[in-house]
Design an enzyme around this catalytic site. Structure first.
Site, PDB file in Angstrom:
ATOM      1  CB  CYS A   1      -0.901  -0.044   1.238  1.00  0.00           C
ATOM      2  SG  CYS A   1      -1.729   1.496   1.635  1.00  0.00           S
TER       3      CYS A   1
ATOM      4  CB  CYS B   1       0.424   1.598   4.141  1.00  0.00           C
ATOM      5  SG  CYS B   1      -1.306   1.117   4.112  1.00  0.00           S
TER       6      CYS B   1
END
Length: 147
Positions: free
Chosen positions: A69, A72
């Protein structure tokens, strides 16, 4: 906070009783002697999540994330910096949703990153999306007021 506070050791999972007035003095685990606070988020798994969520008397902020991600990975340094600011009043932890799919499902994680703030096993706040350090700190302090 002068009352004794229970803090779970991230190394040996021992539950320590620390005088509230001594939290900022670098307390160590009574069992393994590791520092109870390092200024870094700890990694949680299904095996130790509930222990940390229910036995710590301080709030637990969990970053549900995944290695693939982009947002993230972008938020990771901010979360790391937030740990340096918020500890020892708040324990910060990360859950890799790829490795801990059961935890992600249990908490209904549908987008990552998602931050969830727990206190004594109860969810008291949830924030989806990447945030900067100051936004994380401000959000946690607002959510944990009065605890």
């Amino acid at each position: 906070m002068s009352e004794p506070v229970h803090i779970v050791c991230s190394q040996c999972r021992g539950v320590n009783r620390v005088p509230g007035t001594r939290l900022s003095e670098g307390p160590k685990c009574g069992r393994c002697h590791a520092p109870l606070f390092t200024g870094h988020p700890i990694a949680l798994t299904g095996a130790d999540f509930d222990l940390h969520a229910t036995r710590n008397d301080i709030p637990l902020l969990v970053d549900f994330w995944a290695p693939w991600c982009g947002p993230c990975r972008m938020m990771a340094p901010a979360f790391e910096q937030a740990a340096k600011i918020l500890e020892p009043q708040v324990r910060l932890a990360k859950v890799n949703t790829e490795e801990e799919q059961a935890l992600a499902a249990r908490f209904g994680i549908v987008s990552i990153p998602t931050l969830i703030l727990f206190h004594q096993g109860r969810e008291i706040g949830r924030q989806p999306g990447a945030m900067g350090t100051h936004d994380i700190v401000r959000w946690v302090r607002a959510q944990s007021q009065g605890l």
